[in-house]
Scaffold this motif. Structure first.
Motif, PDB file in Angstrom:
ATOM      1  N   VAL A 147       4.316  -2.188  -1.726  1.00 38.46           N
ATOM      2  CA  VAL A 147       4.655  -0.777  -1.526  1.00 38.46           C
ATOM      3  C   VAL A 147       5.588  -0.706  -0.321  1.00 38.46           C
ATOM      4  CG1 VAL A 147       3.769   1.515  -0.929  1.00 38.46           C
ATOM      5  CG2 VAL A 147       2.502   0.055  -2.538  1.00 38.46           C
ATOM      6  N   LEU A 148       6.727  -0.051  -0.521  1.00 38.84           N
ATOM      7  CA  LEU A 148       7.741   0.088   0.526  1.00 38.84           C
ATOM      8  C   LEU A 148       8.030   1.565   0.710  1.00 38.84           C
ATOM      9  CD1 LEU A 148       9.761  -1.695   2.245  1.00 38.84           C
ATOM     10  CD2 LEU A 148      11.400  -1.264   0.421  1.00 38.84           C
ATOM     11  N   SER A 149       7.893   2.051   1.935  1.00 36.98           N
ATOM     12  CA  SER A 149       8.097   3.483   2.177  1.00 36.98           C
ATOM     13  C   SER A 149       8.624   3.727   3.580  1.00 36.98           C
ATOM     14  CB  SER A 149       6.777   4.243   1.993  1.00 36.98           C
ATOM     15  OG  SER A 149       6.945   5.611   2.308  1.00 36.98           O
ATOM     16  N   GLY A 150       9.558   4.645   3.691  1.00 34.80           N
ATOM     17  CA  GLY A 150      10.037   5.071   5.000  1.00 34.80           C
ATOM     18  C   GLY A 150       9.067   6.045   5.662  1.00 34.80           C
ATOM     19  N   ASP A 151       8.158   6.588   4.871  1.00 36.11           N
ATOM     20  CA  ASP A 151       7.164   7.545   5.361  1.00 36.11           C
ATOM     21  C   ASP A 151       5.787   6.889   5.314  1.00 36.11           C
ATOM     22  OD1 ASP A 151       5.480   9.651   5.934  1.00 36.11           O
ATOM     23  OD2 ASP A 151       5.914  10.756   4.079  1.00 36.11           O
ATOM     24  N   PRO A 152       5.246   6.489   6.459  1.00 40.67           N
ATOM     25  CA  PRO A 152       3.940   5.822   6.463  1.00 40.67           C
ATOM     26  C   PRO A 152       2.837   6.647   5.790  1.00 40.67           C
ATOM     27  CG  PRO A 152       4.953   5.698   8.639  1.00 40.67           C
ATOM     28  CD  PRO A 152       5.807   6.611   7.816  1.00 40.67           C
ATOM     29  N   ALA A 153       2.939   7.977   5.843  1.00 37.19           N
ATOM     30  CA  ALA A 153       1.909   8.831   5.244  1.00 37.19           C
ATOM     31  C   ALA A 153       1.892   8.732   3.727  1.00 37.19           C
ATOM     32  CB  ALA A 153       2.123  10.284   5.672  1.00 37.19           C
ATOM     33  N   ALA A 154       2.992   8.290   3.115  1.00 37.28           N
ATOM     34  CA  ALA A 154       3.069   8.180   1.655  1.00 37.28           C
ATOM     35  C   ALA A 154       2.438   6.891   1.130  1.00 37.28           C
ATOM     36  CB  ALA A 154       4.525   8.268   1.197  1.00 37.28           C
ATOM     37  N   ILE A 155       2.207   5.929   1.980  1.00 34.46           N
ATOM     38  CA  ILE A 155       1.742   4.610   1.540  1.00 34.46           C
ATOM     39  C   ILE A 155       0.387   4.656   0.831  1.00 34.46           C
ATOM     40  CG2 ILE A 155       0.968   2.346   2.381  1.00 34.46           C
ATOM     41  CD1 ILE A 155       3.416   2.384   4.246  1.00 34.46           C
ATOM     42  N   PRO A 156      -0.653   5.320   1.365  1.00 33.24           N
ATOM     43  CA  PRO A 156      -1.947   5.310   0.670  1.00 33.24           C
ATOM     44  C   PRO A 156      -1.872   5.851  -0.767  1.00 33.24           C
ATOM     45  CG  PRO A 156      -2.232   6.109   2.908  1.00 33.24           C
ATOM     46  CD  PRO A 156      -0.752   6.006   2.666  1.00 33.24           C
ATOM     47  N   GLU A 157      -1.100   6.903  -0.979  1.00 32.82           N
ATOM     48  CA  GLU A 157      -0.978   7.467  -2.327  1.00 32.82           C
ATOM     49  C   GLU A 157      -0.281   6.488  -3.269  1.00 32.82           C
ATOM     50  OE1 GLU A 157       0.352  11.627  -4.516  1.00 32.82           O
ATOM     51  OE2 GLU A 157       1.073  11.218  -2.487  1.00 32.82           O
ATOM     52  N   TRP A 158       0.751   5.799  -2.780  1.00 32.96           N
ATOM     53  CA  TRP A 158       1.436   4.805  -3.603  1.00 32.96           C
ATOM     54  C   TRP A 158       0.527   3.605  -3.897  1.00 32.96           C
ATOM     55  CZ3 TRP A 158       5.637   4.564  -6.559  1.00 32.96           C
ATOM     56  CH2 TRP A 158       6.528   5.624  -6.482  1.00 32.96           C
ATOM     57  N   GLU A 159      -0.242   3.185  -2.908  1.00 38.38           N
ATOM     58  CA  GLU A 159      -1.181   2.078  -3.131  1.00 38.38           C
ATOM     59  C   GLU A 159      -2.185   2.461  -4.213  1.00 38.38           C
ATOM     60  OE1 GLU A 159      -1.281  -0.048   1.270  1.00 38.38           O
ATOM     61  OE2 GLU A 159      -2.756   1.518   0.812  1.00 38.38           O
TER      62      GLU A 159
END
Length: 181
Positions: A147-159
Motif C-alpha cells: 500500500v502506497l499513499s501520500g496521506d498516512p490516514a488513508a493507509i488503514p482503509e487501503w490495507e
C-alpha cells in the motif's frame, strides 16, 4: 541441458542449450535470461493506494532495480497512465482518466490470473477502492499488496480493502512527492 536454478527465493526448472554442466553459478546466472523456464512459482504483488500517490513511479523504480528476467510489470488501470506520462508535458496530454469497462476488467483478470512470465509479477492497479480493483486483485490471484499513499490516514482503509480481496499486505509506504534526497 536441463536442471534447477535457485531464483528469487524459490526455484525454477530450465532447459537451455547455452548452459553447460560444471559452469560457475555466476556464469549460469549470466546466461539464465536465455534459459527457457519450464515451470516456476510466480508471486504476484500489487501496488495499491489513492490516486497520485506515486504507484507507477514507485514500480518503475523497483523495476529498474530488479533483474529483467525476474520480474514482469502488469498494468491494470483504466487510464492507461504509467511511468511514460510523467516524462514530458506532451505525454501528460495523452492521459485518459476513465472508468473500467466490464470487458477490460474481464481481460485483466483472465490475463493476470494466468500470468507466469516471470517469478515476480508486479501489478499496477488503479487508485480507487472499487469492485473492479477488488476483482482484479482477488480473481487475478494477487498474493501480496504494497500500500502506497501520500496521506498516512488513508493507509488503514487501503490495507483493509486489500485484505478483503484476499491479498496479504506486505508493507505500507507513505510517499512524499515533494521530498528531497
Amino acid at each position: 541441458m536441463s536442471g534447477v536454478l535457485p531464483h528469487c527465493g524459490g526455484f525454477f526448472a530450465f532447459q537451455a542449450k547455452n548452459v553447460q554442466k560444471g559452469m560457475s553459478k555466476k556464469e549460469v546466472e549470466r546466461r539464465a535470461p536465455a534459459a527457457r523456464p519450464l515451470c516456476m512459482k510466480t508471486v504476484k504483488i500489487a501496488v495499491a493506494g489513492p490516486p497520485h500517490s506515486g504507484k507507477s513511479v514507485f514500480l518503475q523504480g523497483l523495476c529498474s532495480l530488479l533483474p529483467r528476467a525476474s520480474r514482469y510489470l502488469f498494468r491494470a488501470c483504466p487510464d492507461g497512465e504509467g511511468t511514460w506520462t510523467w516524462r514530458s508535458e506532451e505525454a501528460a496530454g495523452y492521459r485518459r482518466k476513465g472508468r473500467f469497462s466490464r470487458e477490460v476488467v474481464d481481460w485483466y483478470v483472465k490475463c493476470l490470473s494466468a500470468c507466469n512470465l516471470a517469478p515476480i509479477v508486479l501489478v499496477d492497479v488503479g487508485g480507487r477502492m472499487s469492485g473492479e480493483n477488488a476483482r482484479i486483485i482477488r480473481d487475478g490471484r494477487v498474493d501480496y499488496v504494497v500500500v502506497l499513499s501520500g496521506d498516512p490516514a488513508a493507509i488503514p482503509e487501503w490495507e483493509s480493502f486489500c485484505r478483503s480481496c484476499g491479498a496479504e499486505v506486505l508493507t505500507s509506504v507513505v510517499s512524499d512527492y515533494g521530498a528531497s534526497a
